[in-house]
Design an enzyme around this catalytic site. Structure first.
Site, PDB file in Angstrom:
ATOM      1  N   ASP A  38       0.827  -1.210   0.000  1.00  0.00           N
ATOM      2  CA  ASP A  38       0.000   0.000   0.000  1.00  0.00           C
ATOM      3  C   ASP A  38       0.863   1.263   0.000  1.00  0.00           C
ATOM      4  OD1 ASP A  38      -2.371   1.331  -0.089  1.00  0.00           O
ATOM      5  OD2 ASP A  38      -2.838   1.103   2.040  1.00  0.00           O
ATOM      6  N   HIS A  55       2.388   3.449  -9.013  1.00  0.00           N
ATOM      7  CA  HIS A  55       2.344   2.011  -9.291  1.00  0.00           C
ATOM      8  C   HIS A  55       3.597   1.578 -10.063  1.00  0.00           C
ATOM      9  CE1 HIS A  55      -1.557   1.984  -7.612  1.00  0.00           C
ATOM     10  NE2 HIS A  55      -2.172   2.572  -8.618  1.00  0.00           N
ATOM     11  N   LEU A 149      11.824 -20.194  -5.340  1.00  0.00           N
ATOM     12  CA  LEU A 149      10.857 -19.334  -4.637  1.00  0.00           C
ATOM     13  C   LEU A 149       9.514 -19.478  -5.341  1.00  0.00           C
ATOM     14  CD1 LEU A 149      10.057 -16.820  -2.811  1.00  0.00           C
ATOM     15  CD2 LEU A 149      10.821 -15.386  -4.699  1.00  0.00           C
TER      16      LEU A 149
HETATM   17  C1  FPP Z   1      -1.921   0.037  -3.456  1.00  0.00           C
HETATM   18  O1  FPP Z   1      -1.487   1.362  -3.320  1.00  0.00           O
HETATM   19  C2  FPP Z   1      -1.312  -0.629  -4.617  1.00  0.00           C
HETATM   20  C3  FPP Z   1      -1.996  -1.193  -5.664  1.00  0.00           C
HETATM   21  C4  FPP Z   1      -3.480  -1.227  -5.740  1.00  0.00           C
HETATM   22  C5  FPP Z   1      -1.291  -1.773  -6.823  1.00  0.00           C
HETATM   23  C6  FPP Z   1      -0.048  -2.566  -6.528  1.00  0.00           C
HETATM   24  C7  FPP Z   1       0.717  -2.711  -7.785  1.00  0.00           C
HETATM   25  C8  FPP Z   1       2.066  -2.622  -7.885  1.00  0.00           C
HETATM   26  C9  FPP Z   1       2.981  -2.458  -6.717  1.00  0.00           C
HETATM   27  C10 FPP Z   1       2.640  -2.668  -9.238  1.00  0.00           C
HETATM   28  C11 FPP Z   1       3.560  -3.768  -9.528  1.00  0.00           C
HETATM   29  C12 FPP Z   1       3.047  -5.116  -9.217  1.00  0.00           C
HETATM   30  C13 FPP Z   1       3.350  -6.222  -9.951  1.00  0.00           C
HETATM   31  C14 FPP Z   1       3.011  -7.565  -9.384  1.00  0.00           C
HETATM   32  C15 FPP Z   1       3.979  -6.164 -11.290  1.00  0.00           C
HETATM   33  P1  FPP Z   1      -2.583   2.525  -3.386  1.00  0.00           P
HETATM   34  O2  FPP Z   1      -2.810   2.872  -4.813  1.00  0.00           O
HETATM   35  O3  FPP Z   1      -3.817   2.094  -2.654  1.00  0.00           O
HETATM   36  O4  FPP Z   1      -1.863   3.699  -2.629  1.00  0.00           O
HETATM   37  P2  FPP Z   1      -2.538   4.799  -1.687  1.00  0.00           P
HETATM   38  O5  FPP Z   1      -3.081   4.059  -0.494  1.00  0.00           O
HETATM   39  O6  FPP Z   1      -1.379   5.685  -1.344  1.00  0.00           O
HETATM   40  O7  FPP Z   1      -3.587   5.499  -2.491  1.00  0.00           O
END
Ligand code: FPP
Length: 264
Positions: A38, A55, A149
């Site tokens: 997050d 992201h 892994l």
């Molecule tokens: C949450 O942060 C994150 C996500 C919903 C997406 C996670 C995706 C990645 C880390 C990209 C790479 C992943 C792979 C497997 C290639 P948020 O958007 O909720 O952040 P916020 O809470 O600050 O709004």
């Protein structure tokens, strides 16, 4: 560690001195780490950039987590990349995430395979369009025999979905007279949930400051140690993961027993 366990998995250059040294005796490391990644959006907002930039930056931390597990001999890592609820985010953000997943698969799968990583996707894969679903299936097939892994990527995943799909599978067997409902116990139910072939997560990590599970592995986390950090996901590196593992190892896990019973 074999040479290809270094930069190839992470694409991150040479390992810093000491990065390969075990941080804990093998028996004290978690055997399975599950992470809610997050804070991407806030990381981007803090830099005046769109959420999709967060992201993209989060991918570097994904590589760092994979590399950490390889180096430290953690056999299973499960990442929450996209929840069943994330479909309701603004259309542009969902589209950007899908493109990012597609590109990440095209770019990274060969490296993951070279490093002996078995990649699996858990979640309602039918929710994805064919090009992405097919790439996920191809990545799973290519890496199915790898053992260094197991990397589980939860996409269109929800802990409640997982429990419901297990119920549905058991109900189908009962309807077809292949299963006596009286035989359903925790072990049988568990075998119908995702990740049932792995030890359940020992350590649950959530970055970004919030302290909740958000419909991640509800069944599988029953006895996980929960560890929260305010660090935003794109800023996560081996030092943060090391801290999590050291704190994990210092905790007494009792599994419902008393201290006297579990102390060696
Ligand atoms: C949450 O942060 C994150 C996500 C919903 C997406 C996670 C995706 C990645 C880390 C990209 C790479 C992943 C792979 C497997 C290639 P948020 O958007 O909720 O952040 P916020 O809470 O600050 O709004």
């Amino acid at each position: 560690m074999s040479p290809h366990h270094t930069a190839a998995a992470a694409g991150a250059g040479d390992a810093p001195d000491g990065a390969d040294a075990p941080i804990l005796p093998a028996g004290q490391m978690p055997r399975h780490i599950a992470i809610v990644m997050d804070g991407n959006g806030r990381w981007a907002a803090g830099r005046g950039r769109p959420r999709s930039a967060g992201h993209r930056a989060g991918q570097k931390a994904v590589r760092a987590a994979i590399e950490f597990c390889l180096r430290q001999g953690v056999p299973a890592l499960t990442l929450f990349a996209f929840s069943s609820e994330n479909w309701r985010r603004p259309e542009g953000e969902v589209r950007a995430l899908m493109e990012l997943f597609l590109r990440a698969l095209d770019r990274e799968v060969r490296n993951l395979h070279k490093n002996g990583i078995r990649v699996r996707f858990i979640g309602d894969l039918d929710a994805f369009q064919a090009p992405l679903r097919e790439r996920m299936e191809r990545a799973q097939a290519l890496t199915a025999g790898n053992q260094a892994l197991t990397l589980n990527v939860a996409v269109s995943y929800g802990g409640r979905w997982d429990i419901v799909q297990a119920c549905r599978a058991l109900a189908r067997q009962a309807r077809d007279r292949d299963l006596d409902p009286e035989r359903i116990d925790e072990a049988l139910f568990d075998r119908h949930t995702t990740l049932s072939d792995l030890p359940p997560p020992d350590l649950f990590i959530r970055t970004g400051g919030d302290q909740r599970i958000s419909n991640f592995l509800l069944w599988q986390l029953a006895y996980a140690e929960l560890w929260f950090t305010p660090v935003l996901w794109p800023d996560v590196d081996a030092a943060v993961l090391t801290r999590a593992c050291l704190e994990f190892a210092a905790r007494e896990r009792r599994f419902g027993l008393t201290s006297e019973q579990v102390r060696p």
